[in-house]
Scaffold this active site. Structure first.
Site, short mmCIF file in Angstrom:
data_model
loop_
_atom_site.label_atom_id
_atom_site.label_comp_id
_atom_site.label_asym_id
_atom_site.label_seq_id
_atom_site.Cartn_x
_atom_site.Cartn_y
_atom_site.Cartn_z
N GLY A 201 3.84 -10.03 4.99
CA GLY A 201 3.07 -8.80 4.75
C GLY A 201 2.12 -8.89 3.58
N THR A 202 1.53 -10.04 3.39
CA THR A 202 0.52 -10.15 2.33
C THR A 202 -0.75 -10.78 2.87
OG1 THR A 202 -0.06 -11.09 0.18
CG2 THR A 202 1.67 -12.24 1.42
N ARG B 52 1.05 8.27 -6.76
CA ARG B 52 1.58 7.13 -5.98
C ARG B 52 3.11 7.09 -6.09
NH1 ARG B 52 -1.51 1.85 -7.46
NH2 ARG B 52 -0.15 1.03 -5.84
N GLN C 58 4.77 -8.75 -4.68
CA GLN C 58 3.56 -8.23 -5.34
C GLN C 58 3.60 -6.71 -5.36
OE1 GLN C 58 -0.05 -10.58 -3.62
NE2 GLN C 58 1.65 -10.82 -2.22
N HIS D 3 3.68 -7.98 -10.04
CA HIS D 3 2.64 -7.02 -10.42
C HIS D 3 3.22 -5.77 -11.10
CE1 HIS D 3 -0.35 -8.87 -7.26
NE2 HIS D 3 -0.16 -9.63 -8.31
P1 OAD Z 1 -2.91 -6.03 1.28
O1 OAD Z 1 -3.08 -4.55 1.45
O2 OAD Z 1 -4.07 -6.83 0.81
O3 OAD Z 1 -2.42 -6.71 2.64
C1 OAD Z 1 -1.36 -6.19 3.40
C2 OAD Z 1 -1.03 -7.19 4.51
O4 OAD Z 1 0.10 -6.69 5.22
C3 OAD Z 1 -2.14 -7.42 5.52
O5 OAD Z 1 -2.32 -8.81 5.73
C4 OAD Z 1 -1.61 -6.74 6.79
O6 OAD Z 1 -2.03 -7.40 7.98
C5 OAD Z 1 -0.12 -6.90 6.60
N1 OAD Z 1 0.71 -5.90 7.31
C6 OAD Z 1 0.40 -4.63 7.66
N2 OAD Z 1 1.44 -4.04 8.27
C7 OAD Z 1 2.44 -4.96 8.31
C8 OAD Z 1 3.77 -4.96 8.82
N3 OAD Z 1 4.30 -3.88 9.42
N4 OAD Z 1 4.51 -6.10 8.70
C9 OAD Z 1 3.99 -7.20 8.10
N5 OAD Z 1 2.75 -7.25 7.60
C10 OAD Z 1 1.98 -6.16 7.71
O7 OAD Z 1 -1.63 -6.19 0.35
P2 OAD Z 1 -1.18 -7.39 -0.59
O8 OAD Z 1 -1.41 -8.71 0.05
O9 OAD Z 1 0.20 -7.03 -1.03
O10 OAD Z 1 -2.51 -6.10 -6.67
O11 OAD Z 1 -2.17 -7.21 -1.80
C11 OAD Z 1 -2.00 -8.03 -2.91
C12 OAD Z 1 -2.38 -7.32 -4.16
O12 OAD Z 1 -3.71 -6.82 -4.02
C13 OAD Z 1 -1.57 -6.06 -4.48
O13 OAD Z 1 -0.35 -6.37 -5.12
C14 OAD Z 1 -2.49 -5.35 -5.44
C15 OAD Z 1 -3.80 -5.53 -4.67
O14 OAD Z 1 -4.91 -5.59 -5.40
C16 OAD Z 1 -2.59 -5.46 -7.86
O15 OAD Z 1 -2.58 -4.23 -7.92
C17 OAD Z 1 -2.65 -6.36 -9.03
#
Ligand code: OAD
Length: 257
Positions: free
Chosen positions: A190-191, A73, A104, A122
């Site tokens: 983007g979360t 990664r 995150q 994180h």
């Molecule tokens: P996710 O992979 O769950 O979600 C990514 C989000 O980004 C989704 O809602 C997409 O719709 C959105 N997205 C995709 N492309 C985008 C763009 N170009 N612009 C804006 N948004 C976009 O990722 P996180 O919410 O970061 O934790 O996940 C949270 C945590 O879950 C991570 O930090 C990780 C994971 O388990 C740990 O490892 C502890």
């Protein structure tokens, strides 16, 4: 790039705001080509479930496998560059009196873009820590052993990231909660707003009366509650937002076209 115009009211709020907090997730790095956590499994790693690699148990069972997954990664992130979304947040930090960037993401791209104050909830892919002493380790002697060992005590080194079932770094979480509770404007970018406690932060801001803005091409559990939803990619929306708030084009006309 097409997305909805940025509301004039939001432009005015941001222009007047002294305290702004931002929460980012994997979506902000998507346009840099960094796969989101759940998409990261390709090639050699396709047969592993990330939720089974990112745990203390997985590391205990097979430390070499987990260390190598993080090394892979890291390599993907090294090949990536910050995108216009990251850069727009650097610009925002320059313009806002009290700006807190909470992420995150473990990819370090906000700092590489030039953001100074970043709360990494994180952890960070590029740091290691001692498994026994739980303290950061900057460097270690070259050896063929994988994972390498702590130069102080000889225990295994592990990535300095938060695994499933682990606590977030207490100081960073406290600072993030404080920023969310006092922000006038809070942006959730983007979360998926699924993973707690980070997912609680925009709700904390809402309860405290902040203007809460979501930037995401897809709806999330936060979407029905926010003040403004900006539906589209962060790499296009954030530069347009910064341009309209601070470079004078006062209205919503033409946003993003
Ligand atoms: P996710 O992979 O769950 O979600 C990514 C989000 O980004 C989704 O809602 C997409 O719709 C959105 N997205 C995709 N492309 C985008 C763009 N170009 N612009 C804006 N948004 C976009 O990722 P996180 O919410 O970061 O934790 O996940 C949270 C945590 O879950 C991570 O930090 C990780 C994971 O388990 C740990 O490892 C502890």
């Amino acid at each position: 790039m097409n997305f909805s115009p940025i509301p004039t009211e939001l432009i005015a709020h941001l222009r007047a705001a002294r305290r702004v907090a931002v929460l980012t997730g994997a979506g902000i790095s998507a346009e840099s080509g960094v796969p989101t956590f759940r998409e990261a499994q390709t090639g050699l790693w396709a047969r592993y479930d990330p939720e089974e690699l990112a745990t203390p148990d997985a590391f205990r069972r097979n430390p070499k496998l987990v260390w190598e997954w993080y090394a892979w990664r890291q390599e993907r992130v090294r090949q990536a560059e910050p995108n216009p979304g990251h850069l727009a947040l650097v610009e925002m930090e320059r313009r806002i009196a009290e700006f807190t960037l909470i992420t995150q993401n473990v990819d370090g791209l906000h700092r590489r873009a030039g953001s100074h104050q970043v709360l990494e909830l994180h952890g960070n892919l590029f740091r290691a820590k001692c498994l026994d002493e739980d303290r950061p380790v900057e460097s270690w002697p070259d050896s063929a052993e994988i994972p390498p060992r702590c130069p102080r005590c000889g225990a295994l080194l592990r990535p300095d990231v938060v695994w499933f079932g682990e606590m977030l770094p207490a100081g960073a979480l406290r600072a993030a909660e404080q920023a969310a509770a006092t922000a006038e404007v809070f942006l959730s970018i983007g979360t998926s707003t699924l993973v707690y406690p980070a997912a609680e932060l925009p709700f904390t801001a809402l309860r405290a009366g902040a203007t809460v803005v979501e930037v995401n091409p897809q709806p999330t559990p936060l979407s029905p509650h926010v003040t403004f939803s900006l539906n589209g990619p962060a790499g296009a929306i954030l530069p347009a937002l910064v341009e309209q708030v601070w470079n004078g084009s006062a209205g919503a006309e033409g946003a993003g076209r």
